[in-house]
Design an enzyme around this catalytic site. Structure first.
Site, mmCIF file in Angstrom:
data_model
loop_
_atom_site.group_PDB
_atom_site.id
_atom_site.type_symbol
_atom_site.label_atom_id
_atom_site.label_comp_id
_atom_site.label_asym_id
_atom_site.label_seq_id
_atom_site.Cartn_x
_atom_site.Cartn_y
_atom_site.Cartn_z
ATOM 1 N N ASP A 1 0.563 -1.199 0.049
ATOM 2 C CA ASP A 1 -0.058 0.085 0.056
ATOM 3 C C ASP A 1 0.716 1.291 -0.023
ATOM 4 O O ASP A 1 0.760 2.090 -0.839
ATOM 5 C CB ASP A 1 -0.950 0.094 1.125
ATOM 6 C CG ASP A 1 -1.862 -1.326 1.322
ATOM 7 O OD1 ASP A 1 -1.716 -2.032 0.537
ATOM 8 O OD2 ASP A 1 -2.555 -1.183 2.179
ATOM 9 N N TYR B 1 4.627 0.058 8.144
ATOM 10 C CA TYR B 1 4.274 -0.675 6.974
ATOM 11 C C TYR B 1 5.095 -1.073 5.988
ATOM 12 O O TYR B 1 6.148 -1.790 6.087
ATOM 13 C CB TYR B 1 2.853 0.053 6.602
ATOM 14 C CG TYR B 1 1.872 -0.670 6.531
ATOM 15 C CD1 TYR B 1 1.313 -1.708 7.352
ATOM 16 C CD2 TYR B 1 0.988 -0.214 5.480
ATOM 17 C CE1 TYR B 1 0.035 -2.208 7.021
ATOM 18 C CE2 TYR B 1 -0.451 -0.988 5.160
ATOM 19 C CZ TYR B 1 -0.815 -2.122 5.947
ATOM 20 O OH TYR B 1 -1.966 -2.669 5.799
ATOM 21 N N GLU C 1 2.229 -9.438 11.577
ATOM 22 C CA GLU C 1 1.952 -9.019 10.331
ATOM 23 C C GLU C 1 3.378 -8.657 9.674
ATOM 24 O O GLU C 1 3.719 -8.730 8.490
ATOM 25 C CB GLU C 1 1.085 -7.876 10.383
ATOM 26 C CG GLU C 1 0.414 -7.430 8.997
ATOM 27 C CD GLU C 1 -0.651 -6.224 9.409
ATOM 28 O OE1 GLU C 1 -0.609 -5.930 10.189
ATOM 29 O OE2 GLU C 1 -1.207 -5.807 8.246
HETATM 30 C C1 GLC Z 1 -2.949 -4.411 3.817
HETATM 31 C C2 GLC Z 1 -1.793 -4.899 3.134
HETATM 32 C C3 GLC Z 1 -2.178 -5.824 2.194
HETATM 33 C C4 GLC Z 1 -2.992 -7.115 2.618
HETATM 34 C C5 GLC Z 1 -4.209 -6.472 3.669
HETATM 35 C C6 GLC Z 1 -4.891 -7.241 4.277
HETATM 36 O O1 GLC Z 1 -3.784 -3.821 2.988
HETATM 37 O O2 GLC Z 1 -0.880 -3.935 2.520
HETATM 38 O O3 GLC Z 1 -0.978 -6.513 1.242
HETATM 39 O O4 GLC Z 1 -3.508 -7.969 1.620
HETATM 40 O O5 GLC Z 1 -3.708 -5.608 4.431
HETATM 41 O O6 GLC Z 1 -3.841 -8.225 4.917
#
Ligand code: GLC
Length: 420
Positions: free
Chosen positions: A163, A347, A390
């Site tokens: 993102d 992130y 994560e």
């Molecule tokens: C965020 C991450 C994406 C992932 C999502 C759910 O948006 O950037 O890669 O798929 O979260 O985990």
């Protein structure tokens, strides 16, 4: 080190809902995500083949009539998430987002069906999945590469899966932010703002979303009008690999996907042309504003995942990869730590993610076994030390984002159990 396979399986089972699995069991992501589900299905295939197939079936149930498989499916109308089904206002049989995500589903399906013995009923269902995935890949070629260049575009940073990566900073600066923008972020209620994207990033994300909604998600208009249109190396590499895998599994069931063969050939040669020999790197390209994106991201190395038929280039890229995280104890940081855009905890701007490690590991298995093994061992060790988060700091493995993260658990199972 402790073997965490029991915990990993338990996390997946706890995060599972009706036929699909949440990315984590807190409130951060209360829906089904496209590439999360692909990774998750690989994990299930080691202890519950039915769950593995069902995960993908539920994802593909959300496929749009034109072939697109959305990046989020809102099976439950949970308003605690933003942007939720009310913001997107789209979807066919399932409410969904109006964009896609890295199409790694065919690759996951190939791993699942080549490592397991399927019964008659499962084979029938897999054939159906393959046909629908073919429609998905056709959608990419038709609507994301309308000029037939061989390379597909992403039209929103969320489509990249990374993102808020610095990869998108310069492109996003060119976006005219909606003046009347009004929204409330919900992610910061359950996650630390220091490790999440900035509000200025969200302004861009929502401006784009509003633009797409105004265009009624018409795929031709989205491609030509989106204020963000980028040929992402990571995304195209995953797409090419998945197309190759789709062709292979179709052959197993005597399905003829001949036209895909030609397209694969074209994507492969177009991708190779993106190689910057002098810098020994593949850079993404901003199609809208016409510039190469000169940022050292781990996703640039996904080119190895595409299995390009050029040993010399692959070798050079592996040499560069070996220097990417020379000074860090934990690998791979999402952005090279000596780059000015690197942020240790934010992130996709620095932290280590298990899925990108997994992609790099898969890429190297048939190219540099010793190095591949090293990456695998380090990834397993990181998880066994710190559990299924994560993302993590590359400096000291500080745990970041959500705990009990599904793809970290699923891919851990793959790393410890895989036999080929
Ligand atoms: C965020 C991450 C994406 C992932 C999502 C759910 O948006 O950037 O890669 O798929 O979260 O985990």
């Amino acid at each position: 080190m402790k073997n965490l396979s029991k915990t990993a399986k338990k996390i997946l089972k706890t995060n599972r809902r009706k036929g699909y699995t949440l990315p984590t069991n807190n409130k951060l992501y209360p829906a089904q995500w496209n590439w999360d589900s692909a990774f998750i299905s690989i994990g299930y295939s080691y202890f519950n083949l039915e769950y593995a197939i069902k995960e993908l079936e539920t994802l593909i149930k959300g496929q749009w009539k034109n072939g697109m498989i959305p990046h989020i499916l809102f099976h439950e109308k949970d308003d605690s998430y933003f942007p939720n089904h009310k913001t997107w206002k789209c979807g066919n049989s399932v409410s969904s987002s109006g964009i896609t995500q890295p199409p790694i589903v065919a690759t996951a399906l190939k791993l699942i069906i080549t490592r397991n013995k399927l019964n008659k009923n499962q084979k029938k269902r897999v054939i159906l999945l393959i046909k629908k995935l073919k429609k998905y890949h056709d959608w990419f070629y038709k609507y994301r590469d309308p000029k037939n260049t061989g390379l597909v575009s992403i039209i929103h940073p969320w489509e990249s899966g990374l993102d808020n990566s610095p990869l998108w900073d310069s492109s996003l600066k060119k976006i005219k932010i909606d003046k009347k923008l009004s929204y409330k972020r919900r992610d910061l209620e359950v996650s630390n703002s220091k490790a999440r994207p900035l509000n200025s990033d969200y302004d861009c994300y929502i401006t784009l979303l509003n633009q797409f909604k105004k265009l009624n998600y018409n795929p031709n208009k989205l491609y030509s009008n989106s204020m963000f249109n980028v040929v992402d190396i990571g995304f195209n590499s995953i797409f090419l690999k998945a197309s190759k895998d789709l062709l292979e599994i179709a052959k197993l069931y005597n399905l003829n996907l001949k036209d895909l063969n030609k397209k694969i050939f074209k994507t492969e040669s177009s991708l190779l042309k993106m190689y910057n020999k002098k810098k020994n790197i593949f850079y993404s390209y901003d199609l809208k504003n016409k510039f190469f994106i000169n940022i050292p991201s781990i996703s640039n190395y996904f080119i190895l995942f595409a299995d390009l038929n050029d040993k010399k280039v692959n070798k050079k890229i592996i040499e560069s990869l070996k220097k990417y995280n020379q000074k860090e104890k934990y690998i791979f940081s999402s952005i090279k730590p000596d780059h000015k855009s690197f942020e240790e905890k934010r992130y996709w701007r620095g932290p280590v993610w298990i899925n990108t490690n997994w992609i790099i590991y898969q890429s190297l298995k048939n190219k540099d076994k010793v190095y591949a093994k090293k990456i695998k061992d380090k990834t397993i060790k990181l998880i066994e030390e710190k559990n299924f988060f994560e993302y993590y700091s590359c400096k000291n493995a500080e745990t970041l984002g959500a705990n009990n993260f599904s793809w970290s658990s699923a891919l851990y199972l793959d790393l410890i159990y895989e036999s080929n």
